[in-house]
Scaffold this motif. Structure first.
Motif, PDB file in Angstrom:
ATOM      1  N   THR A  95      14.343  10.657  13.398  1.00 11.59           N
ATOM      2  CA  THR A  95      13.414  10.184  12.382  1.00 11.59           C
ATOM      3  C   THR A  95      13.619   8.709  12.063  1.00 11.59           C
ATOM      4  OG1 THR A  95      13.406  12.397  11.388  1.00 11.59           O
ATOM      5  CG2 THR A  95      12.553  10.626  10.034  1.00 11.59           C
ATOM      6  N   ALA A  96      14.824   8.204  12.273  1.00 12.44           N
ATOM      7  CA  ALA A  96      15.135   6.817  11.913  1.00 12.44           C
ATOM      8  C   ALA A  96      14.230   5.812  12.603  1.00 12.44           C
ATOM      9  CB  ALA A  96      16.594   6.514  12.242  1.00 12.44           C
ATOM     10  N   CYS A  97      13.679   6.158  13.770  1.00  9.58           N
ATOM     11  CA  CYS A  97      12.883   5.184  14.521  1.00  9.58           C
ATOM     12  C   CYS A  97      11.595   4.818  13.809  1.00  9.58           C
ATOM     13  CB  CYS A  97      12.573   5.703  15.916  1.00  9.58           C
ATOM     14  SG  CYS A  97      11.320   7.009  15.996  1.00  9.58           S
ATOM     15  N   ILE A  98      11.162   5.626  12.827  1.00  7.64           N
ATOM     16  CA  ILE A  98       9.873   5.344  12.182  1.00  7.64           C
ATOM     17  C   ILE A  98      10.044   4.634  10.848  1.00  7.64           C
ATOM     18  CG2 ILE A  98       8.654   7.215  13.329  1.00  7.64           C
ATOM     19  CD1 ILE A  98       9.655   7.640   9.698  1.00  7.64           C
ATOM     20  N   PHE A  99      11.258   4.174  10.538  1.00  4.66           N
ATOM     21  CA  PHE A  99      11.402   3.467   9.260  1.00  4.66           C
ATOM     22  C   PHE A  99      11.993   2.072   9.474  1.00  4.66           C
ATOM     23  CE2 PHE A  99      12.788   2.889   4.777  1.00  4.66           C
ATOM     24  CZ  PHE A  99      11.525   2.992   4.230  1.00  4.66           C
ATOM     25  N   GLY A 100      13.300   1.904   9.312  1.00  8.07           N
ATOM     26  CA  GLY A 100      13.889   0.571   9.417  1.00  8.07           C
ATOM     27  C   GLY A 100      13.558  -0.140  10.719  1.00  8.07           C
ATOM     28  N   PRO A 101      13.807   0.477  11.887  1.00  4.29           N
ATOM     29  CA  PRO A 101      13.494  -0.193  13.153  1.00  4.29           C
ATOM     30  C   PRO A 101      12.007  -0.517  13.310  1.00  4.29           C
ATOM     31  CG  PRO A 101      15.015   1.618  13.521  1.00  4.29           C
ATOM     32  CD  PRO A 101      14.556   1.728  12.092  1.00  4.29           C
ATOM     33  N   LEU A 102      11.134   0.368  12.836  1.00  4.42           N
ATOM     34  CA  LEU A 102       9.698   0.134  12.960  1.00  4.42           C
ATOM     35  C   LEU A 102       9.239  -1.051  12.123  1.00  4.42           C
ATOM     36  CD1 LEU A 102       6.927   1.016  14.038  1.00  4.42           C
ATOM     37  CD2 LEU A 102       6.761   2.575  12.084  1.00  4.42           C
ATOM     38  N   ILE A 103       9.689  -1.102  10.859  1.00  4.50           N
ATOM     39  CA  ILE A 103       9.241  -2.201  10.008  1.00  4.50           C
ATOM     40  C   ILE A 103       9.910  -3.517  10.408  1.00  4.50           C
ATOM     41  CG2 ILE A 103       8.671  -0.674   8.091  1.00  4.50           C
ATOM     42  CD1 ILE A 103      11.196  -1.448   6.695  1.00  4.50           C
ATOM     43  N   ALA A 104      11.112  -3.432  10.992  1.00  3.11           N
ATOM     44  CA  ALA A 104      11.737  -4.651  11.500  1.00  3.11           C
ATOM     45  C   ALA A 104      10.954  -5.195  12.689  1.00  3.11           C
ATOM     46  CB  ALA A 104      13.185  -4.384  11.891  1.00  3.11           C
ATOM     47  N   ASP A 105      10.542  -4.300  13.599  1.00  2.00           N
ATOM     48  CA  ASP A 105       9.815  -4.752  14.782  1.00  2.00           C
ATOM     49  C   ASP A 105       8.434  -5.292  14.420  1.00  2.00           C
ATOM     50  OD1 ASP A 105       9.639  -4.746  17.834  1.00  2.00           O
ATOM     51  OD2 ASP A 105       7.822  -3.673  17.275  1.00  2.00           O
ATOM     52  N   ILE A 106       7.734  -4.614  13.521  1.00  2.00           N
ATOM     53  CA  ILE A 106       6.380  -5.066  13.193  1.00  2.00           C
ATOM     54  C   ILE A 106       6.403  -6.405  12.463  1.00  2.00           C
ATOM     55  CG2 ILE A 106       6.028  -4.037  10.899  1.00  2.00           C
ATOM     56  CD1 ILE A 106       3.292  -3.076  11.939  1.00  2.00           C
ATOM     57  N   SER A 107       7.532  -6.731  11.848  1.00  2.00           N
ATOM     58  CA  SER A 107       7.625  -8.019  11.160  1.00  2.00           C
ATOM     59  C   SER A 107       7.554  -9.186  12.136  1.00  2.00           C
ATOM     60  CB  SER A 107       8.936  -8.095  10.356  1.00  2.00           C
ATOM     61  OG  SER A 107      10.057  -8.231  11.215  1.00  2.00           O
ATOM     62  N   HIS A 108       7.855  -8.942  13.431  1.00  2.26           N
ATOM     63  CA  HIS A 108       7.797 -10.006  14.434  1.00  2.26           C
ATOM     64  C   HIS A 108       6.365 -10.329  14.860  1.00  2.26           C
ATOM     65  CE1 HIS A 108      12.110 -10.128  14.914  1.00  2.26           C
ATOM     66  NE2 HIS A 108      12.167  -8.854  15.210  1.00  2.26           N
ATOM     67  N   TRP A 109       5.426  -9.429  14.551  1.00  2.23           N
ATOM     68  CA  TRP A 109       4.065  -9.583  15.036  1.00  2.23           C
ATOM     69  C   TRP A 109       3.176 -10.382  14.078  1.00  2.23           C
ATOM     70  CZ3 TRP A 109       2.100  -7.939  19.709  1.00  2.23           C
ATOM     71  CH2 TRP A 109       2.946  -7.137  20.481  1.00  2.23           C
ATOM     72  N   PHE A 110       3.649 -10.621  12.868  1.00  4.60           N
ATOM     73  CA  PHE A 110       2.795 -11.230  11.849  1.00  4.60           C
ATOM     74  C   PHE A 110       3.494 -12.425  11.216  1.00  4.60           C
ATOM     75  CE2 PHE A 110       1.376  -6.937  12.348  1.00  4.60           C
ATOM     76  CZ  PHE A 110       0.003  -6.995  12.234  1.00  4.60           C
ATOM     77  N   GLN A 111       2.683 -13.408  10.832  1.00  2.00           N
ATOM     78  CA  GLN A 111       3.196 -14.581  10.138  1.00  2.00           C
ATOM     79  C   GLN A 111       2.651 -14.619   8.709  1.00  2.00           C
ATOM     80  OE1 GLN A 111       5.418 -17.035  11.311  1.00  2.00           O
ATOM     81  NE2 GLN A 111       5.756 -15.587  12.962  1.00  2.00           N
ATOM     82  N   ARG A 112       1.353 -14.818   8.561  1.00  2.00           N
ATOM     83  CA  ARG A 112       0.791 -14.964   7.214  1.00  2.00           C
ATOM     84  C   ARG A 112       0.757 -13.642   6.460  1.00  2.00           C
ATOM     85  NH1 ARG A 112      -4.034 -16.139   6.140  1.00  2.00           N
ATOM     86  NH2 ARG A 112      -4.989 -15.427   8.067  1.00  2.00           N
ATOM     87  N   ARG A 113       0.505 -12.545   7.135  1.00  2.98           N
ATOM     88  CA  ARG A 113       0.360 -11.238   6.479  1.00  2.98           C
ATOM     89  C   ARG A 113       1.528 -10.305   6.789  1.00  2.98           C
ATOM     90  NH1 ARG A 113      -3.053 -12.405   2.510  1.00  2.98           N
ATOM     91  NH2 ARG A 113      -5.027 -13.263   3.289  1.00  2.98           N
ATOM     92  N   ARG A 114       2.699 -10.858   6.927  1.00  2.78           N
ATOM     93  CA  ARG A 114       3.873 -10.059   7.290  1.00  2.78           C
ATOM     94  C   ARG A 114       4.172  -8.995   6.239  1.00  2.78           C
ATOM     95  NH1 ARG A 114       8.713 -13.662   8.448  1.00  2.78           N
ATOM     96  NH2 ARG A 114       7.665 -13.893  10.466  1.00  2.78           N
ATOM     97  N   GLY A 115       4.099  -9.347   4.960  1.00  2.00           N
ATOM     98  CA  GLY A 115       4.409  -8.391   3.896  1.00  2.00           C
ATOM     99  C   GLY A 115       3.491  -7.189   3.924  1.00  2.00           C
ATOM    100  N   VAL A 116       2.195  -7.416   4.136  1.00  2.00           N
ATOM    101  CA  VAL A 116       1.233  -6.313   4.194  1.00  2.00           C
ATOM    102  C   VAL A 116       1.499  -5.439   5.407  1.00  2.00           C
ATOM    103  CG1 VAL A 116      -1.211  -5.720   4.379  1.00  2.00           C
ATOM    104  CG2 VAL A 116      -0.509  -7.649   2.962  1.00  2.00           C
ATOM    105  N   ALA A 117       1.777  -6.059   6.560  1.00  2.00           N
ATOM    106  CA  ALA A 117       2.042  -5.293   7.777  1.00  2.00           C
ATOM    107  C   ALA A 117       3.262  -4.388   7.603  1.00  2.00           C
ATOM    108  CB  ALA A 117       2.247  -6.242   8.953  1.00  2.00           C
ATOM    109  N   VAL A 118       4.327  -4.936   7.054  1.00  2.00           N
ATOM    110  CA  VAL A 118       5.541  -4.152   6.806  1.00  2.00           C
ATOM    111  C   VAL A 118       5.254  -3.012   5.822  1.00  2.00           C
ATOM    112  CG1 VAL A 118       7.801  -4.249   5.696  1.00  2.00           C
ATOM    113  CG2 VAL A 118       7.184  -5.974   7.383  1.00  2.00           C
ATOM    114  N   ALA A 119       4.499  -3.309   4.768  1.00  2.00           N
ATOM    115  CA  ALA A 119       4.208  -2.303   3.745  1.00  2.00           C
ATOM    116  C   ALA A 119       3.381  -1.151   4.304  1.00  2.00           C
ATOM    117  CB  ALA A 119       3.478  -2.953   2.579  1.00  2.00           C
TER     118      ALA A 119
END
Length: 383
Positions: free
Chosen positions: A97-121
């Motif tokens: 289950t761990a793959c869908i929380f910390g690692p997922l939001i860490a990885d998606i943070s690399h894809w966004f610059q201006r809207r990083r907070g929304v993407a992570v949320a």
């Protein structure tokens, strides 16, 4: 979608706990052991998988985790003892289950610059959405076919749905591409070493989640003590989780405007205020309102730690750094749930437990105020 499907690993054992207790003939403490094992596996998995995605990207560690999750549910459906059931939850379900929380939001943070907070949320909201959907669907299937059939069915669903979704994410995060952009975000200055900042974030994560666990873990029992019954407490808890989804996404927009530290601080102050409201207001209607306020206050705190890590630490260490903080929040939930029960046993009331939660919440506020001061000081020194 991954968070909502894979999040079942955190909620399924809670739903089947009474059935498992009855079938295996164990007491309530022993029947709770699979949940504890799942949380330990979840905590360890956030660090191990987070470190792995820093080295090889998201999809390979996530694919292994999804296979472990689906296999874990299939194996758990065949368990012949509470010990076997607990071991499977710790080694397979919790870790997977761990793959869908910390690692997922860490990885998606690399894809966004201006809207990083929304993407992570949005990515993190899947975990709460799982807490709304799965506990509502599982009892209906269990009434018809039993918990073993439901667990086997969940295992098949995870394998059939999560594997294709993860394979669709094989493209590596564009870290190098963003690094070459003139408008790419750089690590912000702060007058703390990375190790000191990590330690403070761990303390903050413990503090906020010890406080957070008080109503989340004990709200149903609290309602029983007040004479309102399990059903009312469950309704309040479901409403709290649904409000948490709104809070998480709203906090993402807020983080993009004011930054991660200020967003955590805002959520922590509001959470503390909501905890205070539980003490004087114990009527049925007022508890619904206070639980709604609590859900709207606390949902965005944990994902905002990922934003803080990305703001002040190197992108190449995001998976491991976020995983460590998420693990601290999980430990906070585990410690806080036990501590509130221990205080209740000593005092015969939840009033002191709410005060304990408020004290831990204030520790989180203190840490975030310190980080805000240190960051402003660093900016002043570099100006």
């Amino acid at each position: 979608m991954l968070g909502t499907i894979g999040g079942v690993g955190m909620w399924a054992v809670v739903v089947v706990l009474p059935s498992v207790q009855a079938e295996f003939g164990v007491d309530r403490a022993s029947a709770s052991l699979p949940y504890t094992a799942a949380m330990v596996g979840f905590a360890v998995g956030n660090i191990v998988i987070g470190r792995a995605i820093d080295r090889m990207g998201y999809w390979v560690p996530a694919l292994v985790s999804a296979l472990a999750l689906g296999t874990g549910f299939l194996l758990a459906s065949l368990a012949q003892s509470n010990l076997q059931f607990s071991l499977v939850h710790g080694l397979f379900i919790g870790t997977g289950t761990a793959c869908i929380f910390g690692p997922l939001i860490a990885d998606i943070s690399h894809w966004f610059q201006r809207r990083r907070g929304v993407a992570v949320a949005i990515a993190a909201a899947g975990n709460y959405l799982a807490g709304v959907i799965w506990p509502a669907l599982m009892p209906m299937a269990m009434a018809a076919q039993g918990w073993r059939f439901v667990y086997a069915g969940i295992g098949v669903i995870c394998l059939v749905t999560m594997v294709p979704l993860i394979l669709a994410l094989r493209r590596p995060a564009p870290r190098e591409a963003f690094a070459g952009l003139g408008n790419a975000r750089r690590a912000q200055p702060i007058s703390l070493s990375p190790r000191a900042l990590q330690v403070l974030l761990v303390i903050a994560g413990l503090g906020c989640c010890v406080a957070m666990s008080m109503p989340q873990v004990h709200l149903v029992a609290y309602c029983m003590d007040l004479g309102y019954g399990v059903a009312r407490g469950s309704e309040m808890l479901a409403m709290m989780m649904a409000a948490g989804i709104v809070s998480r996404i709203a906090s993402g927009f807020i983080a993009d405007r004011i930054g991660g530290v200020r967003t955590v601080l805002l959520g922590s102050v509001l959470q503390c205020f909501a905890l205070m409201l539980y003490i004087p207001f114990d009527g049925l209607a007022s508890l619904y309102v206070v639980s709604l306020v609590f859900g709207l206050s606390q949902g965005g705190i944990v994902p905002s730690y990922a934003v803080v890590v990305r703001e002040y630490m190197p992108a190449s260490e995001a998976g491991q750094r976020v995983g460590i903080v998420i693990t601290a929040t999980i430990l906070g939930m585990a410690i806080g749930g036990w501590m509130s029960g221990w205080i209740y046993d000593l005092t015969g009331s939840y009033a002191a437990a709410f005060l304990n939660g408020i004290a831990w919440n204030l520790l989180n506020v203190l840490v975030m105020v310190t980080l805000l001061w240190k960051s402003r000081r660093a900016v002043a020194l570099t100006a």
